[in-house]
Scaffold this active site. Structure first.
Site, PDB file in Angstrom:
ATOM      1  N   GLU A   7      -8.929  -4.625   5.824  1.00  0.00           N
ATOM      2  CA  GLU A   7      -8.664  -4.300   4.423  1.00  0.00           C
ATOM      3  C   GLU A   7      -7.542  -5.135   3.831  1.00  0.00           C
ATOM      4  OE1 GLU A   7      -9.066   0.193   5.130  1.00  0.00           O
ATOM      5  OE2 GLU A   7      -9.333  -0.042   2.970  1.00  0.00           O
ATOM      6  N   ARG A  59     -11.109  16.323   6.863  1.00  0.00           N
ATOM      7  CA  ARG A  59     -11.822  16.744   5.644  1.00  0.00           C
ATOM      8  C   ARG A  59     -13.235  17.197   5.989  1.00  0.00           C
ATOM      9  NH1 ARG A  59     -10.628  11.315   3.085  1.00  0.00           N
ATOM     10  NH2 ARG A  59      -8.424  11.413   2.559  1.00  0.00           N
ATOM     11  N   ASN A  78       0.865  -1.166   0.000  1.00  0.00           N
ATOM     12  CA  ASN A  78       0.000   0.000   0.000  1.00  0.00           C
ATOM     13  C   ASN A  78       0.907   1.224   0.000  1.00  0.00           C
ATOM     14  OD1 ASN A  78      -1.838   1.985   0.473  1.00  0.00           O
ATOM     15  ND2 ASN A  78      -2.772   0.992   2.266  1.00  0.00           N
ATOM     16  N   HIS A 115     -12.762   3.734  -0.324  1.00  0.00           N
ATOM     17  CA  HIS A 115     -12.902   2.754   0.773  1.00  0.00           C
ATOM     18  C   HIS A 115     -13.595   1.482   0.276  1.00  0.00           C
ATOM     19  CE1 HIS A 115     -12.935   6.150   4.043  1.00  0.00           C
ATOM     20  NE2 HIS A 115     -11.703   5.663   3.872  1.00  0.00           N
ATOM     21  N   ARG A 151      -2.554  -2.094  -3.423  1.00  0.00           N
ATOM     22  CA  ARG A 151      -3.749  -1.266  -3.276  1.00  0.00           C
ATOM     23  C   ARG A 151      -3.587  -0.063  -4.196  1.00  0.00           C
ATOM     24  NH1 ARG A 151      -4.901   3.190   0.862  1.00  0.00           N
ATOM     25  NH2 ARG A 151      -7.084   3.631   0.436  1.00  0.00           N
TER      26      ARG A 151
END
Ligand code: ADP
Length: 397
Positions: free
Chosen positions: A380, A239, A3, A178, A89
């Site tokens: 994940e 965010r 990742n 996601h 990923r």
């Protein structure tokens, strides 16, 4: 599993299908003189089974080479090249990828093409892929996309009411992110309830530092809260989530911030941090206990936004069978779960105080109403590895 983030690289060696973690390496502060590499073997509690390295690492290619060199030097093996598959990923697959893809030159070109949609992430993902292909040409590599799970959205959910050529010429639409996390929640929910994914409707809430909601009908995602970028939707750590886009025009006229400063402000200085100075929910909850009004308001806004999405997705789905919480906040904060669900009894959603409070890990049931409310561990890495394996063996994800 690799990742590659904007300034970090995570490498994890998993034994499949069980996904036991054999090696875990994290490189942070890539591009600086004090880059930091940490290697761990989580299968042992022995403190000596970890090592750290600090020094200059210029880019993701160098980071991967350093991971490989440290694995060889530590004698822990196997090196990265000894893996049977390398799963990468990749943040943005645009409209090109509905699932994982075995990496070849064409796939690399498509990922490069999508750099304009994810300028912070795809170039880093690509650097990791290219370096791995050079270093380990004999190992099959698979790209697993954050956006792929949401490619099933209907146009009524993914198109914005903007000039049509913004979509056709500039790729402006909802992509959602996601995806591997929501896919993992779906899979774990199906296993836990012993029902095939086609047999239930699910609202999945990924509440970590980034946060998103997904409406999943009979195993297919039909709407999600993140949009062209991960900025849209829920209030996140730093965010803003949804805002009136005209705020940006107002701010360019009414302040001396330019567009790039506004972009930074919306991505890094907004959300919980913008509202109360911290993006760490534990810290914010301590501040609430100490009577901090800004922290209280930040949590109220955070939960209110999630509640609005649950209402919207209940309308989208018509019938909700399961509401699932996952990721750092979703798994760990009973009070957020309770506040989010408070007042949703008319939708059949209610949380049992005891079950919620004493959730102990794994998939846990906490509902007091007709809709199952589950806490689901974020997994994940396992999902990415599983999808890569299926891709290699030709099983559709
Ligand atoms: P990321 O999106 O970076 O993977 P995580 O899923 O790890 O983020 O979630 C990070 C968030 O989870 C932080 O806001 C952190 O405060 C929150 N969190 C982690 N543990 C707890 C806890 N025990 N109680 C409340 N919040 C927690």
């Amino acid at each position: 599993m690799i990742n590659s983030g904007s300034s970090s690289l995570k490498y994890r060696l998993l034994d499949m299908p069980g996904a036991a973690v054999r090696l875990d390496a994290v490189v942070e502060r890539i591009g600086r003189d004090d880059s930091h590499l940490r290697l761990r073997r989580p299968d042992t509690s022995d403190e000596t089974q970890g090592c750290e390295w600090v020094g200059p690492i210029a880019d993701h290619r160098a980071a991967l080479a350093q991971v490989d060199a440290s694995l060889r030097a530590s004698g822990w093996g196997p090196e990265v090249g000894a893996a049977d598959i390398v799963a990468h990923r990749v943040v943005h697959g645009g409209e090109s990828f509905q699932g994982p893809a075995l990496i070849d030159d064409q796939v690399v070109a498509a990922i490069r093409d999508h750099c304009r949609l994810a300028p912070l992430h795809n170039p880093a993902n690509l650097a990791g892929i290219e370096r791995c292909r050079e270093l380990f040409p004999q190992v099959p590599q698979v790209a697993v996309f954050d956006t792929a799970f949401h490619q099933s959205l209907p146009a009524s959910a993914y198109r914005y009411a903007l000039p049509t050529d913004w979509y056709h010429r500039h790729g402006v639409r909802r992509y959602g992110f996601h995806g591997t996390s929501h896919a993992s929640v779906l899979r774990q929910t199906a296993a836990f309830t012993r029902r095939p994914p086609e047999a239930f409707n699910l609202i999945s809430l990924h509440l970590g530092n980034g946060a998103s909601a997904a409406a999943i009908r009979a195993g297919r995602c039909v709407d999600t809260s993140m949009g062209l970028t991960p900025l849209e939707g829920l209030v996140m750590g730093t965010r803003s989530g949804d805002i009136d886009p005209a705020i940006l025009f107002h701010m360019t006229r009414d302040s001396d911030l330019d567009l790039s400063q506004l972009e930074t402000a919306l991505n890094r200085d907004s959300g919980l941090k913008g509202l109360c100075g911290s993006n760490d929910l534990r810290e914010i909850q301590r501040a609430v206990e100490a009577g901090d009004a800004a922290a209280r308001l930040a949590i109220d806004i955070y939960c209110y936004r999630i509640k609005k999405y649950i209402g919207a997705y209940a309308a989208v789905l018509g019938e909700v069978d399961v509401l699932a919480f996952t990721a750092g906040v979703g798994e760990n904060s009973a009070s957020i779960r309770a506040q989010v669900c408070d007042g949703l009894e008319s939708l059949g959603i209610a949380v049992d105080e005891q079950r919620n409070q004493y959730y102990q890990g794994g998939v846990g049931e906490i509902q007091a109403g007709a809709v199952k409310v589950l806490v689901v561990p974020a997994d994940e890495a396992h999902e990415i590895a599983r999808q890569a394996l299926d891709c290699l063996h030709g099983v559709s994800a």
